[in-house]
Every structure is written in structure tokens, then in C-alpha cells.
Design a protein around this motif. Structure first.
Motif, PDB file in Angstrom:
ATOM      1  N   GLU A   8     103.975 -57.871  38.065  1.00  0.00           N
ATOM      2  CA  GLU A   8     102.550 -57.941  38.396  1.00  0.00           C
ATOM      3  C   GLU A   8     101.957 -56.533  38.527  1.00  0.00           C
ATOM      4  O   GLU A   8     100.857 -56.271  38.052  1.00  0.00           O
ATOM      5  CB  GLU A   8     102.347 -58.713  39.690  1.00  0.00           C
ATOM      6  N   LEU A   9     102.705 -55.634  39.137  1.00  0.00           N
ATOM      7  CA  LEU A   9     102.243 -54.256  39.288  1.00  0.00           C
ATOM      8  C   LEU A   9     102.060 -53.599  37.924  1.00  0.00           C
ATOM      9  O   LEU A   9     101.029 -52.965  37.661  1.00  0.00           O
ATOM     10  CB  LEU A   9     103.229 -53.453  40.137  1.00  0.00           C
ATOM     11  N   ARG A  27     102.873 -45.581  51.290  1.00  0.00           N
ATOM     12  CA  ARG A  27     102.874 -46.658  50.307  1.00  0.00           C
ATOM     13  C   ARG A  27     101.798 -46.389  49.268  1.00  0.00           C
ATOM     14  O   ARG A  27     100.921 -45.559  49.462  1.00  0.00           O
ATOM     15  CB  ARG A  27     102.672 -48.018  50.944  1.00  0.00           C
ATOM     16  N   PHE A  28     101.887 -47.096  48.174  1.00  0.00           N
ATOM     17  CA  PHE A  28     100.887 -46.975  47.121  1.00  0.00           C
ATOM     18  C   PHE A  28      99.872 -48.102  47.252  1.00  0.00           C
ATOM     19  O   PHE A  28     100.133 -49.134  47.856  1.00  0.00           O
ATOM     20  CB  PHE A  28     101.551 -47.046  45.742  1.00  0.00           C
ATOM     21  N   VAL A  41     100.511 -52.052  47.685  1.00  0.00           N
ATOM     22  CA  VAL A  41     101.745 -52.271  46.940  1.00  0.00           C
ATOM     23  C   VAL A  41     102.880 -52.249  47.959  1.00  0.00           C
ATOM     24  O   VAL A  41     102.934 -51.364  48.815  1.00  0.00           O
ATOM     25  CB  VAL A  41     101.957 -51.181  45.871  1.00  0.00           C
ATOM     26  N   SER A  42     103.771 -53.197  47.885  1.00  0.00           N
ATOM     27  CA  SER A  42     104.878 -53.297  48.821  1.00  0.00           C
ATOM     28  C   SER A  42     105.722 -52.021  48.790  1.00  0.00           C
ATOM     29  O   SER A  42     105.908 -51.404  47.741  1.00  0.00           O
ATOM     30  CB  SER A  42     105.743 -54.501  48.460  1.00  0.00           C
ATOM     31  N   ILE A  48     109.102 -47.634  41.756  1.00  0.00           N
ATOM     32  CA  ILE A  48     108.473 -48.049  40.497  1.00  0.00           C
ATOM     33  C   ILE A  48     107.032 -47.551  40.438  1.00  0.00           C
ATOM     34  O   ILE A  48     106.577 -47.045  39.417  1.00  0.00           O
ATOM     35  CB  ILE A  48     108.538 -49.576  40.341  1.00  0.00           C
ATOM     36  N   ALA A  49     106.323 -47.676  41.562  1.00  0.00           N
ATOM     37  CA  ALA A  49     104.938 -47.225  41.611  1.00  0.00           C
ATOM     38  C   ALA A  49     104.860 -45.713  41.413  1.00  0.00           C
ATOM     39  O   ALA A  49     103.941 -45.216  40.761  1.00  0.00           O
ATOM     40  CB  ALA A  49     104.299 -47.624  42.931  1.00  0.00           C
ATOM     41  N   LYS A  50     105.826 -44.995  41.939  1.00  0.00           N
ATOM     42  CA  LYS A  50     105.837 -43.536  41.781  1.00  0.00           C
ATOM     43  C   LYS A  50     106.009 -43.160  40.312  1.00  0.00           C
ATOM     44  O   LYS A  50     105.337 -42.256  39.813  1.00  0.00           O
ATOM     45  CB  LYS A  50     106.958 -42.930  42.617  1.00  0.00           C
TER      46      LYS A  50
END
Length: 66
Positions: A8-9, A27-28, A41-42, A48-50
Motif C-alpha cells: 500500500e505504501l 516515523r514517516f 506510516v507505521s 522501506i519508507a526511508k
């Protein structure tokens, strides 16, 4: 309600959402510029977000250099 799913992200980022790092809460956050909507974002997806955030910045830098 934070984003807990990696797929989803990735889907949100490919659809034009932007990632921002919230240093205060470590957090992002995902932001949609067209609707001005922001979703957390969890923390389990921070790695992964980074990576997505760095890719987004590199893409922006390459556009600026042109």
C-alpha cells in the motif's frame, strides 16, 4: 489509522503521494498534495519508507540538474 502494508505504501508513492520524515515521532508520513491529506506510516515500515524517500529525493535532484 497508519499504513501497515508495504504494498500500500509503494502504491501511494507511485500514485504521487510524498513522504515526509517526522523527526519528533521518529516515523514517516505520506502526504497527498492534491487533497492535502496526510497519513502516518507505521514504524515497522521505516526502513522501506526511508529507501523510498531517498529514491524520491534522488529523482528530484536529477530533475533539478537538467
Amino acid at each position: 489509522m497508519p499504513i501497515d502494508d508495504k504494498d500500500e505504501l509503494i502504491r501511494l508513492v507511485t500514485n504521487g503521494w510524498r513522504l515526509y520524515y517526522d523527526q519528533r515521532h521518529d516515523r514517516f508520513r505520506a502526504y497527498d498534495p492534491s487533497t492535502k491529506k496526510m497519513i502516518r506510516v507505521s514504524r515497522s515500515l521505516n526502513d522501506i519508507a526511508k529507501q523510498l524517500y531517498q529514491q524520491m529525493r534522488e529523482k528530484k535532484r536529477s530533475k533539478d540538474l537538467r
